[in-house]
Design an enzyme around this catalytic site. Structure first.
Site, PDB file in Angstrom:
ATOM      1  N   HIS A  20       0.818  -1.215   0.000  1.00  0.00           N
ATOM      2  CA  HIS A  20       0.000   0.000   0.000  1.00  0.00           C
ATOM      3  C   HIS A  20       0.850   1.264   0.000  1.00  0.00           C
ATOM      4  CE1 HIS A  20       0.793   0.690   4.316  1.00  0.00           C
ATOM      5  NE2 HIS A  20       0.682  -0.621   4.453  1.00  0.00           N
ATOM      6  N   ASP A  21       0.364   2.263  -0.727  1.00  0.00           N
ATOM      7  CA  ASP A  21       0.961   3.599  -0.780  1.00  0.00           C
ATOM      8  C   ASP A  21       2.340   3.631  -1.440  1.00  0.00           C
ATOM      9  OD1 ASP A  21      -1.182   4.985   0.819  1.00  0.00           O
ATOM     10  OD2 ASP A  21      -0.470   3.571   2.331  1.00  0.00           O
ATOM     11  N   GLY A  46       4.963  -1.371   2.504  1.00  0.00           N
ATOM     12  CA  GLY A  46       4.179  -0.166   2.291  1.00  0.00           C
ATOM     13  C   GLY A  46       5.030   1.086   2.198  1.00  0.00           C
TER      14      GLY A  46
END
Length: 268
Positions: A121-122, A139
């Site tokens: 994520h991100d 992440g």
């Protein structure tokens, strides 16, 4: 009209370009957008607020746009954006972002993710990046254009990797990696420059010579690292390599920079 296998489940056909192809048993959620020429092979699952760019292919059992693997995620409508002309092979995975990380996971154009690779994520992945089998990003990682991530390498969360780097197979990356670097080892250390990649991108012999000089001055010169960095900073006007390295380091001085192992001066 999109070519959709009768066994596929597509919750929002309006999100599909006219020439999209969707294979058997694929599952697409209601907020998925597929641009022109996208091809999904059998058993692909795409969820979340996910956009896949033109001419990208996704192979069997890949899972894209699933909820981020973060204890802070509470179901917010975060996004995954994948660029054009990508090749995502079997069992590749990529999550949407989190609110705290900006809300978007981005994968650039012309990216190849081989079997079992993962984008957390991100993350922000540049153009032309190649993930070998089972290469994984935690992440909030950023990866520069044309970097190669070797098989079963792992990149720690929040790490930055510059453009045109070579991360060798089985390497664990825990510190920021300057552009054009070559990293190797369980606790990854610099082992020189990504000379092969630089030659492929059109670097001349004189370019490589200048880059090696900057590399030696920064990591093997006299004084502290900050003193050596100031010396390299004086070369910015005459060396594109020095400019790229200094800009990368200055972009986030809070994070540690990956250094060579003691005594290692190898450049290729």
């Amino acid at each position: 009209m999109a070519k959709i296998d009768p066994t596929a489940r597509v919750e929002n056909p309006a999100g599909l370009a006219d020439d999209v192809e969707i294979g058997p048993y694929a599952i697409l959620g209601p907020d998925v957008v597929l641009e022109a020429g996208v091809k999904l092979h059998a058993h692909v699952v795409i969820q979340g607020v996910t956009t896949i760019g033109a001419r990208t292919q996704v192979f069997p059992f890949a899972s894209l746009g699933s909820a981020p693997q973060s204890v802070h995620y509470k179901g917010e409508p975060t996004k995954l954006v994948i660029g054009t002309d990508c090749m995502l092979r079997e069992h590749a995975t990529a999550s949407t972002g989190t609110v705290g990380g900006g809300g978007i996971t981005r994968i650039g154009n012309g990216v190849m993710m081989m079997t079992g690779s993962h984008v957390g994520h991100d993350c922000t992945v540049g153009n032309g990046v190649i993930f070998a089998n089972n290469a994984v990003l935690g992440g909030h990682v950023s990866v520069g254009d044309f970097t190669f991530l070797g098989g079963q390498c792992a990149v720690h969360q929040f790490t930055r990797i510059g453009a045109q780097c070579m991360i060798s197979g089985l390497t664990g990356v825990r510190e920021d990696v300057i552009p054009f670097a070559n990293v190797l080892g369980q606790a990854g250390k610099l082992v020189g420059l990504n000379v092969v990649g630089m030659k492929r991108r059109g670097f001349t012999k004189s370019d490589l010579h200048a880059a090696r000089a900057v590399y030696r001055d920064l990591f093997f010169g006299e004084g502290t690292f900050d003193q050596r960095l100031e010396k390299v900073r004086q070369m910015v006007g005459e060396s594109a390599f020095a400019a790229a390295v200094v800009a990368f380091i200055d972009a986030d001085r809070k994070r540690p920079i990956c250094h060579p192992a003691r005594g290692v001066i190898k450049e290729d």
